[in-house]
Enzyme design. Structure first.
Site, PDB file in Angstrom:
ATOM      1  N   HIS A 125       0.842  -1.197   0.000  1.00 30.98           N
ATOM      2  CA  HIS A 125       0.000   0.000   0.000  1.00 30.98           C
ATOM      3  C   HIS A 125       0.878   1.248   0.000  1.00 30.98           C
ATOM      4  O   HIS A 125       1.908   1.316   0.672  1.00 30.98           O
ATOM      5  CB  HIS A 125      -1.012  -0.018   1.149  1.00 30.98           C
ATOM      6  CG  HIS A 125      -0.477   0.239   2.519  1.00 30.98           C
ATOM      7  ND1 HIS A 125      -0.335   1.502   3.033  1.00 30.98           N
ATOM      8  CD2 HIS A 125      -0.087  -0.605   3.505  1.00 30.98           C
ATOM      9  CE1 HIS A 125       0.107   1.436   4.282  1.00 30.98           C
ATOM     10  NE2 HIS A 125       0.274   0.158   4.589  1.00 30.98           N
ATOM     11  N   ASP A 137       5.652   2.664   7.280  1.00 32.08           N
ATOM     12  CA  ASP A 137       4.291   2.229   6.998  1.00 32.08           C
ATOM     13  C   ASP A 137       3.608   3.170   6.012  1.00 32.08           C
ATOM     14  O   ASP A 137       2.946   4.115   6.417  1.00 32.08           O
ATOM     15  CB  ASP A 137       3.500   2.165   8.303  1.00 32.08           C
ATOM     16  CG  ASP A 137       2.108   1.583   8.147  1.00 32.08           C
ATOM     17  OD1 ASP A 137       1.822   0.981   7.102  1.00 32.08           O
ATOM     18  OD2 ASP A 137       1.314   1.744   9.092  1.00 32.08           O
ATOM     19  N   GLU A 171      -5.499   1.718   2.011  1.00 28.92           N
ATOM     20  CA  GLU A 171      -5.306   0.560   2.877  1.00 28.92           C
ATOM     21  C   GLU A 171      -5.561   0.928   4.324  1.00 28.92           C
ATOM     22  O   GLU A 171      -6.165   0.148   5.084  1.00 28.92           O
ATOM     23  CB  GLU A 171      -3.886   0.002   2.714  1.00 28.92           C
ATOM     24  CG  GLU A 171      -3.624  -1.320   3.437  1.00 28.92           C
ATOM     25  CD  GLU A 171      -3.126  -1.165   4.869  1.00 28.92           C
ATOM     26  OE1 GLU A 171      -2.961  -2.202   5.528  1.00 28.92           O
ATOM     27  OE2 GLU A 171      -2.906  -0.036   5.329  1.00 28.92           O
ATOM     28  N   GLU A 172      -5.107   2.111   4.719  1.00 24.56           N
ATOM     29  CA  GLU A 172      -5.211   2.516   6.116  1.00 24.56           C
ATOM     30  C   GLU A 172      -6.654   2.711   6.569  1.00 24.56           C
ATOM     31  O   GLU A 172      -6.932   2.738   7.766  1.00 24.56           O
ATOM     32  CB  GLU A 172      -4.406   3.795   6.364  1.00 24.56           C
ATOM     33  CG  GLU A 172      -2.903   3.653   6.139  1.00 24.56           C
ATOM     34  CD  GLU A 172      -2.219   2.785   7.188  1.00 24.56           C
ATOM     35  OE1 GLU A 172      -2.913   2.228   8.062  1.00 24.56           O
ATOM     36  OE2 GLU A 172      -0.983   2.660   7.121  1.00 24.56           O
ATOM     37  N   ASP A 200       4.378  -4.957   3.764  1.00 27.36           N
ATOM     38  CA  ASP A 200       3.837  -3.888   4.592  1.00 27.36           C
ATOM     39  C   ASP A 200       4.702  -3.754   5.839  1.00 27.36           C
ATOM     40  O   ASP A 200       4.702  -4.632   6.689  1.00 27.36           O
ATOM     41  CB  ASP A 200       2.393  -4.225   4.967  1.00 27.36           C
ATOM     42  CG  ASP A 200       1.629  -3.041   5.548  1.00 27.36           C
ATOM     43  OD1 ASP A 200       2.265  -2.005   5.814  1.00 27.36           O
ATOM     44  OD2 ASP A 200       0.407  -3.163   5.731  1.00 27.36           O
ATOM     45  N   HIS A 287       2.155   4.557  13.091  1.00 22.27           N
ATOM     46  CA  HIS A 287       1.025   5.492  12.936  1.00 22.27           C
ATOM     47  C   HIS A 287       1.244   6.805  13.684  1.00 22.27           C
ATOM     48  O   HIS A 287       0.282   7.435  14.144  1.00 22.27           O
ATOM     49  CB  HIS A 287      -0.284   4.830  13.390  1.00 22.27           C
ATOM     50  CG  HIS A 287      -0.830   3.868  12.376  1.00 22.27           C
ATOM     51  ND1 HIS A 287      -2.074   3.282  12.489  1.00 22.27           N
ATOM     52  CD2 HIS A 287      -0.307   3.376  11.222  1.00 22.27           C
ATOM     53  CE1 HIS A 287      -2.290   2.489  11.440  1.00 22.27           C
ATOM     54  NE2 HIS A 287      -1.214   2.531  10.666  1.00 22.27           N
TER      55      HIS A 287
END
Length: 474
Positions: A125, A137, A171-172, A200, A287
């Protein structure tokens, strides 16, 4: 990687020995297609150069590359430009249903060589969360795939199978881009995808070495490469159902992939094996705004990038070894997660049976267990690849019985064609699944029917629970 936690389906497992481990490519690269047995060494500095560009893009667009923002669209433009210049057929696929309003497109790139009916697909992603630029990420997976794609174009080897790359949107927010892609494919096109590999978070600073469905056929070359480095990889339990491979699993497509971990904490045993800090998250910036260029494990990124190349070469390139060792689909639906096909016989024994466990996933074949005179069998026909050696049929079997003693009252047999390869009975009962195998080397290059049969006598049940049937190298 998204936060949602779900249980991933388990794909069939088919593993065979396929050539030698990769060597570092040296010297100049010829312009014409050449046959090469060794995967190239992917330059990690070039992978990091792509990360630098993605970081700069985020910096120009509010500090992130979220799927609905200009940072994502600029990321798509960067990757697309590189691929088009290298000779790929590149498509932007707008996500017209299921995606967040305003999300940018998926980016699909196909190398226009090799058998179009046998597609090996690699994906990552491209979007980040809103909180930061998403360098690990998932800039890490995106950059590793981009440089692998460019390396393939530069090397230009003779292809056996078709290779397709994808960079996913949204994707998130729920695996939305990849879900839309697979859902939109006609069934005939889905069946052409023999394996999907997902990447990922492959540069976590306190990470480990994790592989999705580590015992599956898709995982075989990935595990072989990391095993060659002495990394002792483990199953990616944290990531199960949380990244884009899950979209493919939902349609029965075999999947695997590399990951180095997200917010879960490293165990003491893992720290002893891989280094790093026990009790701390694999990625302390997961994140968060600190997921920047300083949040990259270069060693892990290098190992993942080279493992992608090794897997690509094993699955799709004509290695010049005198025979194909591509094992995708040799045993169809070996984990029983995708209905009953291609199994025949007493297929009502296949399902998610209550009261007894699957070895993995939710479904298995429950043969026997009737407590009366009965015989139940399931079969499928396979072709054992001629280009591999020391083939063996592997399966996980749980024998549960009400019989006692060592007399064989109820039996379980494994046959190839008319030959019985193994016989087990109530006397082999235990407390859980045991992996067993029988040799199939004598059938290399042949098509043969594999049959599993349970036969019970007139009283006292014996259940033979069969799961995760696979073809493996010795």
């Amino acid at each position: 990687m998204k936060r949602r936690l779900a249980v991933a389906g388990v794909s069939l497992a088919v593993v065979l020995g396929c050539g030698t481990l990769p060597a570092v490519a040296t010297g100049s690269v010829p312009a014409a297609a050449t046959t090469t047995a060794a995967a190239p060494d992917v330059d990690v500095n070039k992978v990091k150069a792509h990360l630098n560009e993605l970081s700069a893009i985020a910096g120009r667009n509010g500090g992130n590359r979220r799927s609905t923002g200009q940072g994502y669209r600029d990321s798509v433009a960067y990757v697309k430009g590189k691929l088009q210049a290298a000779g790929y057929t590149v498509t932007e696929q707008p996500c017209t249903s299921g995606c967040t309003s305003g999300a940018g497109p998926n980016l699909i790139a196909e190398w226009p060589k090799g058998d179009a009916n046998n597609v090996i697909m690699f994906g990552a992603h491209l979007d980040s969360v809103s909180a930061g630029p998403g360098m690990n990420d998932n800039g890490s997976g995106s950059a590793a795939l981009l440089e692998n794609a460019l390396t393939l174009a530069q090397q230009n080897p003779t292809m056996r199978n078709r290779v397709r790359f994808a960079w996913w949107t949204d994707e998130e927010q729920g695996l939305n881009g990849s879900d839309f892609y697979v859902r939109s494919l006609p069934s005939t096109e889905r069946t052409k995808i023999k394996a999907y590999y997902n990447f990922d978070m492959v540069a976590s600073t306190n990470g480990g070495y994790f592989i999705n469905h580590i015992t599956s056929s898709a995982a075989a070359p990935m595990k072989a490469y990391w095993d060659s480095l002495g990394l002792q990889p483990e199953e990616n339990t944290e990531g199960a159902g949380r990244s884009d491979d899950y979209s493919f699993e939902q349609y029965g497509i075999p999947t695997s992939g590399y990951a180095m971990g997200a917010s879960a904490r490293k165990t003491s045993a893992q720290a002893a094996k891989w280094g790093g800090t026990a009790g701390s998250a694999y990625d302390p910036c997961y994140h968060r705004s600190c997921d920047t260029l300083t949040n990259i494990n270069t060693t892990g990124l290098d190992r993942a990038s080279d493992g992608v190349a090794y897997t690509l070469w094993q699955r799709a390139v004509d290695t010049g070894t005198g025979g194909s060792c591509d094992t995708a689909g040799v045993v169809g639906n070996g984990g029983f997660e995708s209905g009953t096909s291609p199994w025949t016989g007493n297929t009502g024994t296949i399902g998610a049976h209550s009261g007894l466990p699957a070895h993995s996933g939710t479904r298995f074949a429950w043969l026997g267990g009737n407590g009366a005179t009965s015989t139940e069998s399931i079969s499928q026909t396979v072709t054992v690849p001629a280009g591999c050696t020391q083939a063996s049929l592997s399966y996980w079997l749980y024998i549960d019985t009400d019989e006692s003693g060592s007399t064989a009252y109820d039996r379980f047999t494994v046959k190839a064609g008319g030959s019985t390869l193994a016989t087990l009975s109530n006397a082999n009962a235990g407390s859980g699944y045991v992996q067993r195998s029988v040799g199939l080397s004598a059938y290399a290059g042949q098509t043969v029917t594999l049959t599993f049969t349970a036969s019970e006598d007139y009283s006292l049940q014996t259940s033979f629970l069969l799961d995760d049937v696979s073809l493996q190298s010795g």
